[in-house]
Design a protein around this motif. Structure first.
Motif, mmCIF file in Angstrom:
data_model
loop_
_atom_site.group_PDB
_atom_site.id
_atom_site.type_symbol
_atom_site.label_atom_id
_atom_site.label_comp_id
_atom_site.label_asym_id
_atom_site.label_seq_id
_atom_site.Cartn_x
_atom_site.Cartn_y
_atom_site.Cartn_z
ATOM 1 N N GLU A 61 0.435 -0.786 -0.301
ATOM 2 C CA GLU A 61 0.464 -0.004 0.157
ATOM 3 C C GLU A 61 0.535 1.518 -0.068
ATOM 4 N N LEU A 62 1.753 1.188 0.741
ATOM 5 C CA LEU A 62 2.702 2.739 1.039
ATOM 6 C C LEU A 62 3.662 2.440 -0.303
ATOM 7 N N GLU A 65 2.236 5.013 -2.526
ATOM 8 C CA GLU A 65 1.998 6.222 -2.402
ATOM 9 C C GLU A 65 2.749 6.961 -2.792
ATOM 10 N N PRO A 66 2.578 8.046 -3.663
ATOM 11 C CA PRO A 66 3.541 9.682 -3.909
ATOM 12 C C PRO A 66 4.468 9.629 -2.548
ATOM 13 N N GLU A 68 6.634 11.227 -0.681
ATOM 14 C CA GLU A 68 6.274 12.969 -0.185
ATOM 15 C C GLU A 68 5.010 12.854 0.688
ATOM 16 N N ARG A 69 4.403 11.633 0.496
ATOM 17 C CA ARG A 69 2.830 11.109 1.124
ATOM 18 C C ARG A 69 3.434 9.794 2.669
ATOM 19 N N VAL A 70 4.414 9.174 2.295
ATOM 20 C CA VAL A 70 4.959 7.880 2.987
ATOM 21 C C VAL A 70 5.695 9.166 3.942
ATOM 22 N N GLU A 71 7.059 9.615 3.261
ATOM 23 C CA GLU A 71 7.613 10.595 4.891
ATOM 24 C C GLU A 71 6.744 11.248 5.589
ATOM 25 N N ARG A 72 5.798 11.871 5.172
ATOM 26 C CA ARG A 72 4.950 12.704 5.927
ATOM 27 C C ARG A 72 3.989 11.423 6.780
ATOM 28 N N MET A 73 3.794 10.764 6.436
ATOM 29 C CA MET A 73 2.932 9.126 7.163
ATOM 30 C C MET A 73 4.237 8.760 8.332
#
Length: 86
Positions: A61-62, A65-66, A68-73
């Protein structure tokens, strides 16, 4: 980064020891109130969590994801393991 070599990978024990020393040295400079044993524990926990995320179904799933979104999470979750004591 894992902090211990996987079973049967004894030939890499020195590399893992070096990585552990480097991680503890950097973390100790930022967390002087946390002893080495606890820092190693925290690194093991964070590494285990990241390994689980990569290998579990959520890893796929990760991967969709982009970055940047994974990093933010992930950054707040991992960073939480390395906050000072309360």
């Amino acid at each position: 980064m894992g902090i211990d070599p996987p079973e049967g990978w004894d030939r890499l024990a020195g590399k893992f020891e070096q990585a552990r020393r480097q991680a503890v040295r950097v973390l100790a400079a930022h967390l002087p109130e946390v002893d080495e044993r606890e820092l190693v524990f925290r690194v093991r926990c964070a590494a285990g969590m990241l390994n689980w995320l990569a290998l579990a179904p959520i890893g796929a799933e990760l991967g969709a994801e982009p970055a940047e979104r994974v990093e933010r999470m992930l950054i707040p979750v991992v960073a939480g393991a390395f906050q000072g004591t309360r």
